[in-house]
Design a protein around this motif. Structure first.
Motif, PDB file in Angstrom:
ATOM      1  N   PRO A   1      12.095  -1.855 -17.849  1.00 48.52           N
ATOM      2  CA  PRO A   1      10.814  -1.156 -17.873  1.00 48.52           C
ATOM      3  C   PRO A   1      10.703   0.041 -18.485  1.00 48.52           C
ATOM      4  CG  PRO A   1      11.115  -2.112 -15.882  1.00 48.52           C
ATOM      5  CD  PRO A   1      12.537  -2.117 -16.726  1.00 48.52           C
ATOM      6  N   SER A   2      11.367   1.047 -18.676  1.00 51.24           N
ATOM      7  CA  SER A   2      11.430   2.491 -19.202  1.00 51.24           C
ATOM      8  C   SER A   2      11.448   2.246 -20.777  1.00 51.24           C
ATOM      9  CB  SER A   2      12.519   3.368 -18.839  1.00 51.24           C
ATOM     10  OG  SER A   2      13.753   2.893 -19.014  1.00 51.24           O
ATOM     11  N   VAL A   3      12.071   1.142 -21.271  1.00 52.40           N
ATOM     12  CA  VAL A   3      12.252   0.938 -22.583  1.00 52.40           C
ATOM     13  C   VAL A   3      11.065   0.226 -23.169  1.00 52.40           C
ATOM     14  CG1 VAL A   3      13.405  -0.472 -24.612  1.00 52.40           C
ATOM     15  CG2 VAL A   3      14.783   0.666 -22.581  1.00 52.40           C
ATOM     16  N   VAL A   4      10.577  -0.671 -22.438  1.00 52.43           N
ATOM     17  CA  VAL A   4       9.355  -1.260 -23.021  1.00 52.43           C
ATOM     18  C   VAL A   4       8.140  -0.490 -22.634  1.00 52.43           C
ATOM     19  CG1 VAL A   4       7.685  -3.168 -22.310  1.00 52.43           C
ATOM     20  CG2 VAL A   4      10.047  -3.542 -21.870  1.00 52.43           C
ATOM     21  N   ALA A   5       7.865   0.158 -21.785  1.00 50.49           N
ATOM     22  CA  ALA A   5       6.943   1.425 -21.713  1.00 50.49           C
ATOM     23  C   ALA A   5       6.997   2.226 -22.813  1.00 50.49           C
ATOM     24  CB  ALA A   5       6.935   2.179 -20.372  1.00 50.49           C
TER      25      ALA A   5
ATOM     26  N   GLU B   1       0.872  -1.188   0.104  1.00 52.66           N
ATOM     27  CA  GLU B   1      -0.039   0.012   0.068  1.00 52.66           C
ATOM     28  C   GLU B   1       0.843   1.434   0.015  1.00 52.66           C
ATOM     29  OE1 GLU B   1      -3.048   0.084   2.893  1.00 52.66           O
ATOM     30  OE2 GLU B   1      -4.157  -1.564   1.998  1.00 52.66           O
ATOM     31  N   ARG B   2       1.996   1.437  -0.735  1.00 54.73           N
ATOM     32  CA  ARG B   2       2.599   2.534  -1.300  1.00 54.73           C
ATOM     33  C   ARG B   2       2.289   3.614  -2.186  1.00 54.73           C
ATOM     34  NH1 ARG B   2       5.953   5.206   1.415  1.00 54.73           N
ATOM     35  NH2 ARG B   2       7.495   5.618  -0.231  1.00 54.73           N
ATOM     36  N   PRO B   3       2.152   4.756  -1.748  1.00 59.02           N
ATOM     37  CA  PRO B   3       1.433   5.717  -2.751  1.00 59.02           C
ATOM     38  C   PRO B   3       2.026   5.665  -4.004  1.00 59.02           C
ATOM     39  CG  PRO B   3       1.910   6.694  -0.536  1.00 59.02           C
ATOM     40  CD  PRO B   3       2.625   5.383  -0.491  1.00 59.02           C
ATOM     41  N   ASP B   4       3.169   5.459  -4.239  1.00 59.99           N
ATOM     42  CA  ASP B   4       3.503   5.490  -5.647  1.00 59.99           C
ATOM     43  C   ASP B   4       3.098   4.360  -6.510  1.00 59.99           C
ATOM     44  OD1 ASP B   4       5.047   7.728  -4.980  1.00 59.99           O
ATOM     45  OD2 ASP B   4       7.074   6.608  -4.771  1.00 59.99           O
ATOM     46  N   LEU B   5       3.013   3.167  -5.724  1.00 59.14           N
ATOM     47  CA  LEU B   5       2.429   2.080  -6.295  1.00 59.14           C
ATOM     48  C   LEU B   5       1.116   2.146  -6.732  1.00 59.14           C
ATOM     49  CD1 LEU B   5       4.215  -0.982  -4.649  1.00 59.14           C
ATOM     50  CD2 LEU B   5       4.210  -0.362  -7.324  1.00 59.14           C
ATOM     51  N   ARG B   6       0.269   2.875  -5.725  1.00 61.07           N
ATOM     52  CA  ARG B   6      -0.964   2.798  -6.066  1.00 61.07           C
ATOM     53  C   ARG B   6      -1.234   4.006  -6.931  1.00 61.07           C
ATOM     54  NH1 ARG B   6      -3.268   4.820  -0.191  1.00 61.07           N
ATOM     55  NH2 ARG B   6      -5.179   5.049  -1.436  1.00 61.07           N
ATOM     56  N   ILE B   7      -0.506   4.814  -7.062  1.00 61.49           N
ATOM     57  CA  ILE B   7      -0.609   6.073  -8.390  1.00 61.49           C
ATOM     58  C   ILE B   7      -0.480   5.027  -9.661  1.00 61.49           C
ATOM     59  CG2 ILE B   7       0.386   7.623  -9.562  1.00 61.49           C
ATOM     60  CD1 ILE B   7       0.998   9.014  -6.665  1.00 61.49           C
ATOM     61  N   SER B   8       0.491   4.200  -9.512  1.00 61.89           N
ATOM     62  CA  SER B   8       0.893   3.444 -11.138  1.00 61.89           C
ATOM     63  C   SER B   8      -0.348   2.425 -11.207  1.00 61.89           C
ATOM     64  CB  SER B   8       2.200   2.655 -10.712  1.00 61.89           C
ATOM     65  OG  SER B   8       3.361   3.577 -10.729  1.00 61.89           O
ATOM     66  N   ALA B   9      -0.897   1.963 -10.324  1.00 62.24           N
ATOM     67  CA  ALA B   9      -1.948   0.897 -10.299  1.00 62.24           C
ATOM     68  C   ALA B   9      -3.070   1.616 -10.948  1.00 62.24           C
ATOM     69  CB  ALA B   9      -2.098   0.234  -8.971  1.00 62.24           C
ATOM     70  N   ALA B  10      -3.250   2.956 -10.247  1.00 62.72           N
ATOM     71  CA  ALA B  10      -4.307   3.682 -10.791  1.00 62.72           C
ATOM     72  C   ALA B  10      -4.485   4.374 -12.091  1.00 62.72           C
ATOM     73  CB  ALA B  10      -4.744   4.806  -9.883  1.00 62.72           C
ATOM     74  N   ALA B  11      -3.187   4.613 -12.778  1.00 61.26           N
ATOM     75  CA  ALA B  11      -2.849   4.941 -14.022  1.00 61.26           C
ATOM     76  C   ALA B  11      -3.007   3.794 -15.095  1.00 61.26           C
ATOM     77  CB  ALA B  11      -1.310   5.364 -14.257  1.00 61.26           C
ATOM     78  N   TYR B  12      -2.824   2.393 -14.440  1.00 60.75           N
ATOM     79  CA  TYR B  12      -3.187   1.173 -15.358  1.00 60.75           C
ATOM     80  C   TYR B  12      -4.734   0.838 -15.356  1.00 60.75           C
ATOM     81  CZ  TYR B  12      -3.531  -3.752 -16.319  1.00 60.75           C
ATOM     82  OH  TYR B  12      -3.964  -4.855 -16.623  1.00 60.75           O
ATOM     83  N   ASP B  13      -5.403   1.343 -14.301  1.00 55.28           N
ATOM     84  CA  ASP B  13      -6.907   0.988 -14.343  1.00 55.28           C
ATOM     85  C   ASP B  13      -7.348   1.912 -15.162  1.00 55.28           C
ATOM     86  OD1 ASP B  13      -6.790  -0.752 -12.362  1.00 55.28           O
ATOM     87  OD2 ASP B  13      -7.070   0.516 -10.687  1.00 55.28           O
ATOM     88  N   ALA B  14      -6.951   3.237 -15.324  1.00 57.92           N
ATOM     89  CA  ALA B  14      -7.359   4.148 -16.315  1.00 57.92           C
ATOM     90  C   ALA B  14      -7.012   3.845 -17.558  1.00 57.92           C
ATOM     91  CB  ALA B  14      -6.732   5.856 -16.007  1.00 57.92           C
ATOM     92  N   ALA B  15      -5.948   3.321 -17.854  1.00 54.08           N
ATOM     93  CA  ALA B  15      -5.644   2.915 -19.260  1.00 54.08           C
ATOM     94  C   ALA B  15      -6.537   1.808 -19.683  1.00 54.08           C
ATOM     95  CB  ALA B  15      -4.086   2.554 -19.522  1.00 54.08           C
TER      96      ALA B  15
ATOM     97  N   ILE C   1       4.118  -0.140 -13.354  1.00 54.96           N
ATOM     98  CA  ILE C   1       3.796  -0.636 -12.343  1.00 54.96           C
ATOM     99  C   ILE C   1       5.224  -1.479 -11.760  1.00 54.96           C
ATOM    100  CG2 ILE C   1       2.311  -2.297 -10.652  1.00 54.96           C
ATOM    101  CD1 ILE C   1       0.130  -1.474 -12.580  1.00 54.96           C
ATOM    102  N   ALA C   2       5.749  -2.225 -12.544  1.00 55.14           N
ATOM    103  CA  ALA C   2       6.867  -2.973 -12.372  1.00 55.14           C
ATOM    104  C   ALA C   2       8.003  -2.056 -12.112  1.00 55.14           C
ATOM    105  CB  ALA C   2       7.172  -3.919 -13.545  1.00 55.14           C
ATOM    106  N   ALA C   3       7.984  -0.813 -12.917  1.00 57.99           N
ATOM    107  CA  ALA C   3       8.943  -0.039 -12.692  1.00 57.99           C
ATOM    108  C   ALA C   3       8.722   0.711 -11.286  1.00 57.99           C
ATOM    109  CB  ALA C   3       9.056   1.042 -13.910  1.00 57.99           C
ATOM    110  N   ALA C   4       7.710   0.951 -10.913  1.00 62.23           N
ATOM    111  CA  ALA C   4       7.608   1.518  -9.547  1.00 62.23           C
ATOM    112  C   ALA C   4       7.786   0.488  -8.426  1.00 62.23           C
ATOM    113  CB  ALA C   4       6.061   2.085  -9.333  1.00 62.23           C
ATOM    114  N   ALA C   5       7.591  -0.614  -8.418  1.00 57.62           N
ATOM    115  CA  ALA C   5       8.025  -1.660  -7.564  1.00 57.62           C
ATOM    116  C   ALA C   5       9.303  -1.660  -7.454  1.00 57.62           C
ATOM    117  CB  ALA C   5       7.373  -2.951  -8.022  1.00 57.62           C
ATOM    118  N   TRP C   6      10.023  -1.722  -8.769  1.00 60.54           N
ATOM    119  CA  TRP C   6      11.385  -1.660  -8.711  1.00 60.54           C
ATOM    120  C   TRP C   6      12.063  -0.298  -7.776  1.00 60.54           C
ATOM    121  CZ3 TRP C   6      15.176  -5.596  -9.345  1.00 60.54           C
ATOM    122  CH2 TRP C   6      16.713  -5.122  -9.652  1.00 60.54           C
TER     123      TRP C   6
END
Length: 458
Positions: free
Chosen positions: A286-290, A81-95, A160-165
């Protein structure tokens, strides 16, 4: 005829009512989700490592700290439940929701234009009836839009994987800094102890007339500096623990009294095949794949803009009750690409694809720069660390010689203490060199997205 009109109007009303009920039944309803800053602040300040929910999460990940918090356990705490991961997860939900938007079929349009002919009362002055029009879109443009949305969803998932790293990297760096500073603090405490002992011995010799007062002043100053350095090192540990707590998303009080394990840093595993790992990182980072997925999305958007030169057509079946006559109609409308052929959106999509391509090239170049810089730092710090270990061996030999000479009565205690102090200072320099090497290794791990530190048993 009058009864027929009333019957048709009644039947038409029923159809409209049923259609309205079906539409309302499928509509989403707003659910309020207010934020409460005071309650969230209380929850944040009250976070602890022994929270039941956190314990269940760690157990599900097969991690059982049992009072010893190592790199893996602390990393999972940071992920929880870290904010950065939650932000990335929310961005994924929006996509992901954007994919649903791209897939959905446009709603039909219901039009109704009743009229009343005041000059003709028979058989009926009323003209009324619904027309429902459907947009039949260009299938190629629709599929391209769906593909673009899917590619953006994939890019968001990679982030999301990049944020986890990043979370893991932040925890590792904070824990590594704490471990090194604790070792330096112990060395500085020993240096302060030797300096204080040397100052007392010099004071004794000054009192007995064996040394001048100026020697005592310089020795006292060195002892005071060493004591100040030890105090600074102790204060640094407190700040390091606060940074570690921030890295795992906990208040500093959560780490108070907790035992931390540094096993992960005692036996690092440098990359065995750097060339192969570098090539892999240039493709799978992750940055390259994204960036690659964003380019695919931009390419699909360009295809959609080109296909939308002919966006589709509208077909509208309908019914009219026209002054006592039942009429069924079928309308067809087709846009004519005469004034423009969608040139503006096509030019914009082409420019966005060019931009996405440039961003992809930059992402790969950035990863390569990171790897090469970390590799150079690792090689340089390795040479410095090797020289530090060599000097440490020499200092240890001199220390042993001074101890043996003191025990044999060939020299005084002051010389032995000075040799011990010099050996400790060299050990501090060697530790600093080792720290630079470990940090360079950590930077290389981040650039390669390849773990190099052995995970602890917790």
């Amino acid at each position: 005829m009058k009864n027929t009109f009333h019957y048709n109007r009644f039947r038409l009303g029923r159809i409209w009512a049923l259609a309205l009920m079906a539409t309302l039944a499928g509509c989403a309803r707003y659910q309020p989700a207010p934020l409460h800053p005071g309650a969230s602040a209380t929850a944040l300040l009250g976070r602890r490592l022994d929270e039941p929910a956190l314990g269940q999460f760690l157990a599900a990940m097969d991690v059982h700290p049992r009072g010893h918090w190592g790199l893996r356990a602390l990393t999972l705490v940071a992920v929880y439940e870290r904010p950065d991961l939650r932000i990335s997860a929310a961005a994924y939900d929006a996509a992901k929701a954007a994919v649903t938007t791209a897939r959905q079929i446009p709603n039909p349009t219901l039009s109704l234009a009743p009229s009343f002919n005041a000059t003709q009362a028979f058989p009926s002055p009323i003209k009324i009836g619904p027309v429902i029009s459907f947009l039949v879109s260009n299938l190629g443009a629709r599929e391209a839009g769906i593909a673009a949305a899917r590619d953006r969803q994939q890019a968001a998932r990679i982030l999301i994987a990049a944020a986890a790293w990043r979370e893991r990297s932040n925890v590792r760096n904070a824990l590594l800094t704490l471990w090194l500073d604790e070792r330096i603090a112990r060395i500085k405490a020993r240096v302060a102890g030797y300096a204080a002992t040397a100052s007392r011995l010099v004071a004794q010799r000054v009192t007995s007339g064996m040394l001048a007062e100026t020697v005592l002043a310089s020795t006292t100053e060195a002892a005071n500096k060493a004591s100040f350095g030890a105090a600074e090192a102790r204060a640094q540990i407190g700040m390091d623990r606060a940074r570690l707590a921030a890295a795992i998303g906990m208040p500093a009080a959560a780490l108070r009294g907790e035992h931390l394990s540094f096993i992960a840093f005692e036996h690092p595993l440098p990359p065995a095949n750097l060339v192969a790992l570098t090539r892999t990182a240039l493709v799978t980072s992750p940055s390259v794949v994204a960036a690659y997925e964003n380019y695919r999305a931009a390419d699909a958007s360009l295809r959609k803009a080109i296909d939308q030169q002919f966006p589709g057509f509208r077909i509208g079946p309908g019914y009219h009750y026209d002054q006592g006559a039942n009429k069924f109609i079928l309308s067809l409308s087709l846009p004519l690409p005469i004034l423009n052929q969608n040139q503006g959106p096509i030019a914009e999509a082409l420019a966005r694809r060019q931009l996405a391509g440039a961003l992809f090239d930059r992402a790969q170049a950035h990863v390569l720069r990171q790897i090469e810089a970390a590799e150079a730092a690792l090689q340089g710090s390795g040479r410095v660390a090797g020289q530090g270990r060599h000097l440490l061996v020499i200092a240890h030999q001199r220390e042993q010689q001074a101890i043996q000479a003191y025990r044999a009565g060939a020299s005084g205690r002051l010389r032995m203490v000075e040799a011990e102090r010099q050996a400790i200072l060299v050990r501090e320099q060697a530790l600093t060199a080792d720290a630079q090497q470990l940090r360079a290794l950590a930077a290389l791990a981040d650039a390669l997205h390849h773990p190099v530190f052995r995970e602890s048993h917790v």
